[in-house]
Design an enzyme around this catalytic site. Sequence first.
Site, PDB file in Angstrom:
ATOM      1  N   ASP A 245       3.121   3.110  -4.301  1.00 23.65           N
ATOM      2  CA  ASP A 245       2.989   2.115  -3.246  1.00 23.65           C
ATOM      3  C   ASP A 245       1.493   1.865  -3.079  1.00 23.65           C
ATOM      4  OD1 ASP A 245       2.792   0.647  -0.928  1.00 23.65           O
ATOM      5  OD2 ASP A 245       3.935   2.046   0.320  1.00 23.65           O
TER       6      ASP A 245
ATOM      7  N   TRP B 225       4.419   6.238   5.617  1.00 28.11           N
ATOM      8  CA  TRP B 225       5.105   5.378   4.645  1.00 28.11           C
ATOM      9  C   TRP B 225       5.673   6.210   3.498  1.00 28.11           C
ATOM     10  CZ3 TRP B 225       6.073   1.590   7.434  1.00 28.11           C
ATOM     11  CH2 TRP B 225       5.124   1.079   8.341  1.00 28.11           C
TER      12      TRP B 225
ATOM     13  N   LYS C  97      -1.551  -6.761   3.300  1.00 29.20           N
ATOM     14  CA  LYS C  97      -2.624  -5.846   3.678  1.00 29.20           C
ATOM     15  C   LYS C  97      -3.912  -6.087   2.907  1.00 29.20           C
ATOM     16  CE  LYS C  97       0.370  -2.106   5.298  1.00 29.20           C
ATOM     17  NZ  LYS C  97      -0.072  -2.151   6.701  1.00 29.20           N
TER      18      LYS C  97
END
Length: 355
Positions: free
Chosen positions: A166, A99, A190
Amino acid sequence: MKKYNFNAGPSILPREVIENTAKQCLDFNGSGLSLMEISHRAKDFQPVVDEAVALVKELLQLPAGYSVIFLGGGASLEFCMVPYNFLIKKAAYLNTGTWAKKAIKEAKLFGEVVEVASSAESNYTYIPKGWTCPTDVDYLHVTTNNTIYGTEIRRELDVPVPMVADMSSDILSRPVDVSKYDCIYAGAQKNLAMAGVTIVIVKDEKLGKAPRQIPTMLNYQTHVEKGSMFNTPPVVPIYCALENLRWIKRNGGVEAMDKLAHERADILYAEIDRNKLFRGTVKEEDRSLMNICFVMNDEYAELEKPFLDFATERGMVGIKGHRSVGGFRASCYNAQTVEGVQALVQCMKDFEAAH
């Protein structure tokens, strides 16, 4: 048979959050209408957004001068929106996994990007150490938890520039010094809500500084000024997030979530280290508390599928590792119980005894 949900995302939610959200989907606040069919501008829905914003600010102890907004598009859209809004001349990125790498790719479309360090050469099995952050960058971007590889930065880095993070898979699992960040974003599916909403925390004074014209929908200022209501927001996922934020507060806040995260991880990592069939995949000091990754020891590699089948028969759901890593991954987000982790550990012990 009881099921234990270890999925990496969409992930486990507290049962009461699911039930309360489902009730509102049948009849929202006694209105006779479903949460799924009301107007986002209905008088009953604005308090949902207001309370959710207030709880994020309270639980993370946001300083004055920060806004909380709810957007669509997931963290992947933020990979683009962050540099669109904050990259003026140059940005620094720490490459700790898939990511982070995707975020770097998007940032390069908007200006110069410095990759300060990477653990790619070791398949991201550790968090890089000993690197230096340039002082002439607009921000340093970090991915605090790496769901695929099982590494985590669980404390604020000491760097001379503002950070962007993030926090998709570990937001609200620990206290955070928000003052060190210009922006924090998290795809909520998540660790906080059902799929469909992204929570973004932005420092107001940093908006409107980019040397480019930003499309309306990609401009953070648009959504801050309209309180997440510029266009139709993801109504049901925002409500689900609200229920989860209430649940976190009722259960002791982020300090309690942090304590529980350590308790779960200590139990499972202890078994991974003890059990002769298994081994962890990352350096011990960088082990994630959210996504616990492990594989069969080399001499027992042929037992990978039999163990997966065995654990599945015992009610373990979603423990198969990401396809790029293999092995197993037990995601232990806020809603995961100690009971669930203990059930997985018992599976590992029983399988060891049989083999």
